[in-house]
Design a protein around this motif. Sequence first.
Motif, short mmCIF file in Angstrom:
data_model
loop_
_atom_site.label_atom_id
_atom_site.label_comp_id
_atom_site.label_asym_id
_atom_site.label_seq_id
_atom_site.Cartn_x
_atom_site.Cartn_y
_atom_site.Cartn_z
N ILE A 10 0.84 -1.20 0.00
CA ILE A 10 0.00 0.00 0.00
C ILE A 10 0.88 1.25 0.00
O ILE A 10 1.75 1.41 0.86
N HIS A 11 0.62 2.12 -0.96
CA HIS A 11 1.29 3.42 -1.01
C HIS A 11 0.25 4.47 -0.61
O HIS A 11 -0.78 4.63 -1.28
N CYS A 12 0.52 5.14 0.49
CA CYS A 12 -0.44 6.08 1.07
C CYS A 12 0.09 7.50 0.95
O CYS A 12 1.27 7.76 1.18
N PHE A 13 -0.82 8.43 0.61
CA PHE A 13 -0.44 9.84 0.45
C PHE A 13 -1.32 10.69 1.35
O PHE A 13 -2.55 10.62 1.27
N GLU A 14 -0.69 11.50 2.19
CA GLU A 14 -1.44 12.29 3.17
C GLU A 14 -0.68 13.59 3.49
O GLU A 14 0.45 13.54 3.95
N PRO A 15 -1.31 14.75 3.22
CA PRO A 15 -0.63 16.02 3.49
C PRO A 15 -0.45 16.34 4.97
O PRO A 15 0.45 17.09 5.34
N LEU A 20 -0.52 10.83 9.46
CA LEU A 20 0.44 9.77 9.16
C LEU A 20 1.04 9.19 10.44
O LEU A 20 1.33 7.99 10.50
N ASP A 21 1.20 10.02 11.46
CA ASP A 21 1.74 9.55 12.73
C ASP A 21 0.84 8.48 13.36
O ASP A 21 1.31 7.52 13.99
N VAL A 22 -0.48 8.65 13.18
CA VAL A 22 -1.43 7.67 13.69
C VAL A 22 -1.23 6.33 13.00
O VAL A 22 -1.22 5.26 13.63
N ILE A 23 -1.05 6.36 11.67
CA ILE A 23 -0.84 5.12 10.92
C ILE A 23 0.48 4.47 11.32
O ILE A 23 0.56 3.25 11.48
N LYS A 24 1.52 5.28 11.48
CA LYS A 24 2.82 4.75 11.89
C LYS A 24 2.72 4.04 13.24
O LYS A 24 3.34 2.99 13.46
N LYS A 25 1.91 4.60 14.14
CA LYS A 25 1.75 4.01 15.46
C LYS A 25 1.00 2.68 15.37
O LYS A 25 1.33 1.72 16.08
N ASP A 26 0.01 2.62 14.49
CA ASP A 26 -0.79 1.39 14.35
C ASP A 26 -0.05 0.30 13.59
O ASP A 26 -0.30 -0.90 13.81
N PHE A 27 0.84 0.70 12.68
CA PHE A 27 1.56 -0.28 11.85
C PHE A 27 3.06 0.01 11.89
O PHE A 27 3.66 0.38 10.87
#
Length: 205
Positions: A10-15, A20-27
């Motif tokens: 998955i390539h995710c794009f978020e300004p 993004l910090d939330v996603i990094k914490k979850d994964f």
Amino acid sequence: FKKNLTQPIIHCFEPISECLDVIKKDFPNDKELILNNVGVGGKKEELQFNINYKNSSSSFKKLIPDTTWIKRRAKARKIDSDKFTIKNQTTKVITLDDYASENNILNIDLLKIDTQGFEDQVLLGATNLLKENRIKVIRLELIFSEIYENPLQIYDIEKILIPYNYKLFSIQKSGSLISDYIFQTDLVYVSKDVYENVYLKSSFF
């Protein structure tokens, strides 16, 4: 997607970096999840990104003031509607064509676009991928209500996709500008080869 697909890349794009910090914490340390703190659009540039009180409604497009949508959202959060946009940030914008070329991505099985009125620009930045039918399925949200400036119509999407033989495959839900104060739906388009494959195998055709 990670729950329902087998080892998806998955390539995710978020300004917004905080999202993004939330996603990094979850994964944490997930090498098959590539996070990019940028926007995606029609060309490589820098644009002003409007960050709203509800960050999922943030967009490169400005909100239209005094709409029912913004009044309800502001009231629920006990703030003035003219303060719903918290700040603006200068954001780097890339194109999917460039990103795919730079990262040696030959095909995209599913492109999900939920960019609050900026969907057509994302597609315009993927012209080469679309022309070569290297994107198989496109799922995008389309907001018909006047929430953001210059709301898109289906025509704005199809004038980009139809010339490259993409076909509308599904619409999530119906509605109207009168019955729904926020009239939006998800549209799914498929490439010619995907459509023909489904057509040949389906008993409904």
